[in-house]
Design a protein around this motif. Structure first.
Motif, mmCIF file in Angstrom:
data_model
loop_
_atom_site.group_PDB
_atom_site.id
_atom_site.type_symbol
_atom_site.label_atom_id
_atom_site.label_comp_id
_atom_site.label_asym_id
_atom_site.label_seq_id
_atom_site.Cartn_x
_atom_site.Cartn_y
_atom_site.Cartn_z
ATOM 1 N N MET A 1 0.830 -1.197 0.000
ATOM 2 C CA MET A 1 0.000 0.000 0.000
ATOM 3 C C MET A 1 0.869 1.254 0.000
ATOM 4 N N TYR A 179 -5.332 13.118 0.338
ATOM 5 C CA TYR A 179 -5.020 11.712 0.068
ATOM 6 C C TYR A 179 -6.018 10.788 0.771
ATOM 7 N N TRP A 187 -12.026 6.075 -5.844
ATOM 8 C CA TRP A 187 -12.070 4.666 -6.201
ATOM 9 C C TRP A 187 -13.408 4.193 -6.793
ATOM 10 N N ALA A 218 -6.481 0.505 -8.624
ATOM 11 C CA ALA A 218 -5.586 0.771 -7.495
ATOM 12 C C ALA A 218 -5.174 -0.513 -6.783
ATOM 13 N N ASN A 219 -6.024 -1.512 -6.811
ATOM 14 C CA ASN A 219 -5.742 -2.758 -6.101
ATOM 15 C C ASN A 219 -5.275 -3.882 -7.022
ATOM 16 N N HIS A 238 -0.217 4.368 -9.579
ATOM 17 C CA HIS A 238 -0.038 5.418 -8.574
ATOM 18 C C HIS A 238 -1.088 6.526 -8.710
ATOM 19 N N HIS A 241 -4.109 5.798 -6.914
ATOM 20 C CA HIS A 241 -3.967 6.057 -5.476
ATOM 21 C C HIS A 241 -3.869 7.556 -5.184
#
Length: 419
Positions: A1, A179, A187, A218-219, A238, A241
């Motif tokens: 992560m 963030y 997401w 992202a995952n 990135h 994220h």
């Protein structure tokens, strides 16, 4: 992560002027940009002229937006139709930038487009308060002095500021993302093409990999994304994220530099020879843009759009050549191959040409069996120098003087439209 504690937390504003061209036309004519029914077109005397902008009321009540045609605008007395005044619009954009300069130094301003800019406001808290207070001051100043409305997205980097603008601030006026907001606000985003930096081609590839939301991206395993997309896979991961380490003004997505030219023709072209004349003019412009940046490219793309009177549609094809080039005739010959292979004798209304897969011009290796290549390359730079000194019409190819040519007309325009 991702360890967000190690990432920069700047204060970046992404400022967008609402329906900029339509709003400018409203102000210039003493009208309210938000309450008036305004359409800005390239040329009011041509029914097929493209709508460049429309006011919020036009979008909401009539569904008229950028890309529609003049003949699609309803015949209603309350609708005001204006020609684009590109020189005036650009002057108003410059005035907006001068307002930004009152709040931050010039080096903290990045003009992304005529109606959108990034501002880095770190260190201005004692003058203007926190980020939202500064954003509100800027919005108020623009509205008071120019009568134009704006929206502001705030983020710790350019990427999140832009995403915040597009996905939230354009609805609310001002919004701020951190963030920590990424899982909740970014997401769930789908389709992927609504994510800044993801085009339709990349979206289709990601969809085939089972990725349909930014959260799924992202995952997804980073190593698999890098294997599929190379360095861009690392960026996609990135960015999903919310991570963007680029400096103010640097491109958000690297590896995507290309040089292109597209135009909607002023009339339908039913003669393939005339279409080829325009293609040659456009290849000249694409090559010039590459030379001005001291670049050359290996992949040539040609897009042809057919007239709506014949059902629309068209084709988009690309070809990668053996050696990188910025020579007009190299690009033209490749476009002709693509055209002859895919054209099906229908009426053409739109043409687009792109040179991509670029490298520095100094990397060109001249072929011993093509002794004229060096002369052709130097000739291109000489022609560019003449045009830069004496104007774009100082030296043209013969096709520009035929009835099919468009360069003589377009070179008189600003941003492709009337000044």
């Amino acid at each position: 992560m991702i360890d967000y504690s190690k990432l920069p937390r700047n204060k970046i504003l992404c400022i967008d002027m609402k329906s900029f061209y339509a709003s400018c036309a409203a102000v210039l004519n003493g009208l309210d940009p938000l309450e008036s029914y305004i359409v800005v077109v390239g040329n009011t005397s041509q029914p097929g002229s493209v709508v460049l902008a429309s006011s919020p009321k036009m979008k909401q009540e009539y569904g008229i937006k950028t890309g529609n045609r003049l003949f699609e605008v309803p015949n209603d007395k309350k609708i005001k139709i204006f020609n684009a005044q590109m020189k005036t619009f650009l002057e108003m954009s410059t005035q907006i930038t001068r307002i930004f300069n009152r709040f931050v130094p010039r080096e903290c301003i990045h003009t992304y487009s005529v109606d959108e800019s990034f501002l880095k406001i770190d260190g201005t808290e004692r003058l203007w308060g926190d980020a939202k207070s500064c954003a509100e001051r800027i919005r108020h100043t623009i509205l008071t002095e120019l009568g134009l409305h704006s929206a502001v997205g705030i983020g710790p980097n350019m990427l999140l500021a832009k995403l915040c603008l597009d996905l939230e601030a354009k609805k609310t006026g001002i919004a701020e993302w951190t963030y920590e907001d990424v899982p909740e606000k970014l997401w769930p985003l789908s389709p992927l093409r609504e994510m800044w930096g993801i085009g339709s081609k990349i979206e289709k590839t990601l969809n085939r990999m089972g990725i349909f939301t930014v959260g799924q991206l992202a995952n997804y395993p980073l190593e698999q994304l890098e294997k599929k997309f190379g360095i861009m896979g690392n960026q996609l991961y990135h960015h999903a994220h919310g991570v963007d380490l680029s400096e103010l003004g640097a491109p958000i997505m690297s590896g995507q530099i290309s040089f292109g030219k597209g135009q909607i023709l002023l009339r339908d072209y039913d003669d393939p020879k005339e279409v080829k004349h325009v293609i040659l003019e456009m290849c000249e412009e694409v090559a010039r843009r590459a030379r001005n940046s001291k670049k050359c490219g290996r992949t040539v793309s040609l897009s042809i759009g057919y007239s709506k009177d014949e059902g629309g549609g068209g084709f988009h094809r690309s070809r990668t050549i053996a050696e990188p080039t910025n020579i007009t005739m190299d690009i033209y010959r490749t476009c002709l191959q693509l055209f002859d292979e895919n054209f099906n004798n229908r009426t053409v209304r739109q043409i687009s040409i792109t040179l991509s897969n670029v490298c520095d011009d100094e990397q060109i290796q001249l072929n011993l069996f093509e002794e004229n290549k060096g002369k052709e390359r130097e000739l291109g730079y000489v022609m560019d120098a003449i045009r830069n000194k004496f104007g774009p019409n100082a030296i043209l190819r013969a096709v520009s003087y035929t009835k099919a040519g468009t360069a003589l007309h377009r070179n008189k325009l600003v941003g492709g439209h009337k000044a």
